[in-house]
Design a protein around this motif. Structure first.
Motif, PDB file in Angstrom:
ATOM      1  N   UNK A   1       7.351   5.346 -12.051  1.00 51.68           N
ATOM      2  CA  UNK A   1       6.707   4.054 -11.853  1.00 51.68           C
ATOM      3  C   UNK A   1       5.262   4.085 -12.362  1.00 51.68           C
ATOM      4  N   UNK A   2       4.535   5.142 -12.061  1.00 49.20           N
ATOM      5  CA  UNK A   2       3.156   5.251 -12.551  1.00 49.20           C
ATOM      6  C   UNK A   2       3.140   5.398 -14.072  1.00 49.20           C
ATOM      7  N   UNK A   3       4.047   6.210 -14.619  1.00 49.65           N
ATOM      8  CA  UNK A   3       4.123   6.404 -16.067  1.00 49.65           C
ATOM      9  C   UNK A   3       4.351   5.084 -16.789  1.00 49.65           C
ATOM     10  N   UNK A   4       5.217   4.233 -16.242  1.00 50.40           N
ATOM     11  CA  UNK A   4       5.533   2.950 -16.879  1.00 50.40           C
ATOM     12  C   UNK A   4       4.538   1.848 -16.524  1.00 50.40           C
ATOM     13  N   UNK A   5       3.618   2.126 -15.617  1.00 51.74           N
ATOM     14  CA  UNK A   5       2.629   1.118 -15.227  1.00 51.74           C
ATOM     15  C   UNK A   5       3.161   0.079 -14.254  1.00 51.74           C
ATOM     16  N   UNK A   6       4.236   0.414 -13.539  1.00 48.90           N
ATOM     17  CA  UNK A   6       4.834  -0.522 -12.579  1.00 48.90           C
ATOM     18  C   UNK A   6       3.928  -0.633 -11.363  1.00 48.90           C
ATOM     19  N   UNK A   7       3.617  -1.873 -10.994  1.00 48.07           N
ATOM     20  CA  UNK A   7       2.793  -2.137  -9.810  1.00 48.07           C
ATOM     21  C   UNK A   7       3.525  -3.127  -8.917  1.00 48.07           C
ATOM     22  N   UNK A   8       3.665  -2.772  -7.655  1.00 48.72           N
ATOM     23  CA  UNK A   8       4.291  -3.658  -6.668  1.00 48.72           C
ATOM     24  C   UNK A   8       3.246  -4.687  -6.237  1.00 48.72           C
ATOM     25  N   UNK A   9       3.597  -5.976  -6.336  1.00 44.72           N
ATOM     26  CA  UNK A   9       2.598  -7.030  -6.128  1.00 44.72           C
ATOM     27  C   UNK A   9       2.931  -8.011  -5.008  1.00 44.72           C
ATOM     28  N   UNK A  10       4.176  -8.052  -4.551  1.00 46.07           N
ATOM     29  CA  UNK A  10       4.538  -8.972  -3.472  1.00 46.07           C
ATOM     30  C   UNK A  10       5.790  -8.435  -2.785  1.00 46.07           C
ATOM     31  N   UNK A  11       5.914  -8.786  -1.510  1.00 42.03           N
ATOM     32  CA  UNK A  11       7.071  -8.321  -0.739  1.00 42.03           C
ATOM     33  C   UNK A  11       7.331  -9.274   0.404  1.00 42.03           C
ATOM     34  N   UNK A  12       8.592  -9.337   0.778  1.00 41.18           N
ATOM     35  CA  UNK A  12       9.028 -10.086   1.949  1.00 41.18           C
ATOM     36  C   UNK A  12      10.207  -9.348   2.541  1.00 41.18           C
ATOM     37  N   UNK A  13      10.705  -9.780   3.699  1.00 42.64           N
ATOM     38  CA  UNK A  13      11.800  -9.050   4.340  1.00 42.64           C
ATOM     39  C   UNK A  13      13.058  -8.894   3.474  1.00 42.64           C
TER      40      UNK A  13
ATOM     41  N   UNK B   1       0.828  -1.205   0.000  1.00 43.61           N
ATOM     42  CA  UNK B   1       0.000   0.000   0.000  1.00 43.61           C
ATOM     43  C   UNK B   1       0.865   1.259   0.000  1.00 43.61           C
ATOM     44  N   UNK B   2       1.939   1.237   0.791  1.00 45.27           N
ATOM     45  CA  UNK B   2       2.842   2.388   0.840  1.00 45.27           C
ATOM     46  C   UNK B   2       3.504   2.612  -0.517  1.00 45.27           C
ATOM     47  N   UNK B   3       3.964   1.526  -1.173  1.00 46.64           N
ATOM     48  CA  UNK B   3       4.599   1.684  -2.485  1.00 46.64           C
ATOM     49  C   UNK B   3       3.608   2.174  -3.532  1.00 46.64           C
ATOM     50  N   UNK B   4       2.352   1.747  -3.449  1.00 48.08           N
ATOM     51  CA  UNK B   4       1.329   2.245  -4.383  1.00 48.08           C
ATOM     52  C   UNK B   4       1.153   3.749  -4.214  1.00 48.08           C
ATOM     53  N   UNK B   5       1.152   4.224  -2.965  1.00 48.70           N
ATOM     54  CA  UNK B   5       0.992   5.659  -2.698  1.00 48.70           C
ATOM     55  C   UNK B   5       2.186   6.465  -3.202  1.00 48.70           C
ATOM     56  N   UNK B   6       3.398   6.016  -2.895  1.00 48.15           N
ATOM     57  CA  UNK B   6       4.572   6.810  -3.270  1.00 48.15           C
ATOM     58  C   UNK B   6       4.871   6.735  -4.768  1.00 48.15           C
ATOM     59  N   UNK B   7       4.244   5.806  -5.481  1.00 49.88           N
ATOM     60  CA  UNK B   7       4.451   5.688  -6.925  1.00 49.88           C
ATOM     61  C   UNK B   7       3.614   6.679  -7.728  1.00 49.88           C
ATOM     62  N   UNK B   8       2.619   7.288  -7.099  1.00 52.62           N
ATOM     63  CA  UNK B   8       1.756   8.244  -7.806  1.00 52.62           C
ATOM     64  C   UNK B   8       2.593   9.405  -8.341  1.00 52.62           C
TER      65      UNK B   8
END
Length: 147
Positions: free
Chosen positions: A27-39, A16-23
């Protein structure tokens, strides 16, 4: 993200944080979406469409590198305290091994080395069939946040 938050890793909060900071960013221009994360890993997708093509109608190597840098830098952010530290990419390399005209690519950043001041990440960019498109490496430096 503090070490305490890392111990209690909250994947949904991170994404959620990466979606917000990508606006309003590349990343938004290229359509990059963060979909999974781990430590020690971060995953994002990018659509392959004319906006990320080079003149021959293929995925532009620079778009792949932008995906890799977005992942590597974002992944390093998960390892620091952003209240007192910042991340800067100091070196990135890419080997483009297969072309792509359309579809979706997925980048996965995996931690190779975590030092006090340097982080080294490997980013594998694959297509929908799991075939390797690009293999990238990024080195990030951890610096003190300026006040």
């Amino acid at each position: 993200m503090s070490n305490n938050i890392r111990k209690n890793f909250d994947k949904e909060a991170i994404l959620e944080m990466y979606a917000k900071v990508s606006k309003n960013t590349l990343m938004e221009t290229l359509g990059i979406k963060y979909v999974d994360a781990g430590p020690e890993y971060l995953v994002a997708t990018m659509p392959v469409k004319p906006e990320v093509h080079q003149p021959m109608g293929l995925l532009h190597g620079g778009a792949s590198v932008a995906l890799a840098e977005s992942l590597g830098s974002g992944a390093s952010l998960m390892l620091i305290d952003p209240e007192t530290q910042e991340i800067r990419g100091i070196e990135i390399s890419a080997n483009h091994v297969k072309s792509k005209r359309a579809g979706l690519v997925t980048g996965t950043a995996k931690l190779i080395h975590r030092g006090r001041m340097l982080h080294l990440w490997e980013i594998r960019i694959t297509d929908e069939n799991g075939e390797l498109i690009s293999l990238c490496k990024i080195t990030n430096i951890v610096i003190d946040r300026r006040k």
